[in-house]
Design a protein around this motif. Structure first.
Motif, PDB file in Angstrom:
ATOM      1  N   THR A 107       0.815  -1.213   0.000  1.00 28.98           N
ATOM      2  CA  THR A 107       0.000   0.000   0.000  1.00 28.98           C
ATOM      3  C   THR A 107       0.848   1.263   0.000  1.00 28.98           C
ATOM      4  N   SER A 108       2.145   1.134   0.140  1.00 29.88           N
ATOM      5  CA  SER A 108       3.005   2.309   0.117  1.00 29.88           C
ATOM      6  C   SER A 108       4.216   2.022  -0.747  1.00 29.88           C
ATOM      7  N   ASP A 109       5.042   3.018  -0.907  1.00 29.98           N
ATOM      8  CA  ASP A 109       6.240   2.872  -1.727  1.00 29.98           C
ATOM      9  C   ASP A 109       7.464   2.504  -0.902  1.00 29.98           C
ATOM     10  N   GLU A 110       7.277   2.025   0.270  1.00 29.89           N
ATOM     11  CA  GLU A 110       8.412   1.690   1.115  1.00 29.89           C
ATOM     12  C   GLU A 110       9.195   0.529   0.515  1.00 29.89           C
ATOM     13  N   PRO A 111      10.476   0.736   0.273  1.00 24.37           N
ATOM     14  CA  PRO A 111      11.296  -0.314  -0.328  1.00 24.37           C
ATOM     15  C   PRO A 111      11.355  -1.588   0.511  1.00 24.37           C
ATOM     16  N   ALA A 112      11.319  -1.445   1.821  1.00 24.12           N
ATOM     17  CA  ALA A 112      11.396  -2.627   2.680  1.00 24.12           C
ATOM     18  C   ALA A 112      10.201  -3.547   2.462  1.00 24.12           C
ATOM     19  N   LEU A 113       9.010  -2.962   2.382  1.00 24.65           N
ATOM     20  CA  LEU A 113       7.800  -3.750   2.176  1.00 24.65           C
ATOM     21  C   LEU A 113       7.825  -4.432   0.805  1.00 24.65           C
ATOM     22  N   GLU A 117       7.782  -8.457   0.006  1.00 24.39           N
ATOM     23  CA  GLU A 117       6.836  -9.083  -0.911  1.00 24.39           C
ATOM     24  C   GLU A 117       7.564  -9.868  -1.999  1.00 24.39           C
ATOM     25  N   GLN A 118       8.640  -9.294  -2.513  1.00 26.52           N
ATOM     26  CA  GLN A 118       9.412  -9.982  -3.546  1.00 26.52           C
ATOM     27  C   GLN A 118       9.972 -11.295  -3.004  1.00 26.52           C
ATOM     28  N   THR A 119      10.459 -11.279  -1.799  1.00 25.56           N
ATOM     29  CA  THR A 119      10.988 -12.491  -1.178  1.00 25.56           C
ATOM     30  C   THR A 119       9.881 -13.537  -1.021  1.00 25.56           C
ATOM     31  N   LEU A 120       8.708 -13.091  -0.588  1.00 30.64           N
ATOM     32  CA  LEU A 120       7.578 -14.013  -0.439  1.00 30.64           C
ATOM     33  C   LEU A 120       7.176 -14.645  -1.776  1.00 30.64           C
ATOM     34  N   VAL A 121       7.185 -13.834  -2.821  1.00 30.09           N
ATOM     35  CA  VAL A 121       6.823 -14.342  -4.151  1.00 30.09           C
ATOM     36  C   VAL A 121       7.829 -15.394  -4.596  1.00 30.09           C
ATOM     37  N   TRP A 122       9.117 -15.106  -4.450  1.00 34.52           N
ATOM     38  CA  TRP A 122      10.134 -16.066  -4.881  1.00 34.52           C
ATOM     39  C   TRP A 122      10.075 -17.349  -4.037  1.00 34.52           C
ATOM     40  N   GLU A 123       9.781 -17.212  -2.740  1.00 33.22           N
ATOM     41  CA  GLU A 123       9.636 -18.408  -1.903  1.00 33.22           C
ATOM     42  C   GLU A 123       8.432 -19.235  -2.346  1.00 33.22           C
TER      43      GLU A 123
END
Length: 179
Positions: A107-113, A117-123
């Motif tokens: 919901t925001s542009d925070e790079p950490a979030l 999410e990218q890590t979750l997708v790859w997992e």
């Protein structure tokens, strides 16, 4: 450009005496024209077959407008552009669907979030069977169209679409489940 349809006997029409002659003489030229656009020879060959068969069936070539070679090259090029647009549009629709389904997570542009999410997708991708994971990675992360993925994996386009659809559904389920 409107071409006039000629009423002629399909078996002996035009500057060629048979479909085999038309195919033998112009197939590789039309493939070359199409492969410059789509980049995959298997897809370009399919386009060339469609173009030659279409011209043979319709008998719409008008020699007063252009040479047969020019006419076939232009048809092959236009058909290849249409094919590329179609597969690209489908891939964009699928990617938009995935983004819309996951919109509530980022919901925001925070790079950490975004990184999480990218890590979750790859997992989640790693949990998919190879037969589903490979086409998804090629299509969504490799920028390939369904046709290109199918040609790359030497599988029918319908099979690739089914595997991607099933894999995306499984991914959505994996990403919705709390770990």
């Amino acid at each position: 450009m409107v071409l006039q349809r000629r009423n002629v006997d399909v078996g002996s029409a035009g500057p060629w005496s048979s479909f085999d002659e038309l195919y033998a003489r112009y197939f590789s030229m039309v493939v070359d024209s199409a492969v410059r656009v789509v980049g995959v020879s298997a897809v370009a060959e399919e386009i060339a077959q469609e173009v030659l068969l279409g011209v043979w069936r319709r008998q719409d070539f008008d020699p007063t407008r252009a040479s047969l070679a020019t006419y076939l090259k232009v048809l092959g090029h236009h058909r290849a552009v249409d094919s590329l647009r179609s597969t690209t549009a489908q891939a964009r629709r699928d990617l938009r669907l995935v983004r819309d389904e996951r919109k509530d997570v980022v919901t925001s542009d925070e790079p950490a979030l975004a990184s999480i999410e990218q890590t979750l997708v790859w997992e989640a991708l790693a949990k998919l069977p190879q037969r589903q994971r490979q086409p998804i990675v090629l299509a969504f992360f490799g920028g390939m169209s369904y046709r290109h993925v199918a040609a790359h994996l030497d599988l029918p386009e319908g099979t690739i679409k089914s595997r991607i659809r099933k894999g995306m559904k499984t991914l959505a389920e994996l990403l919705e489940r709390p770990s």
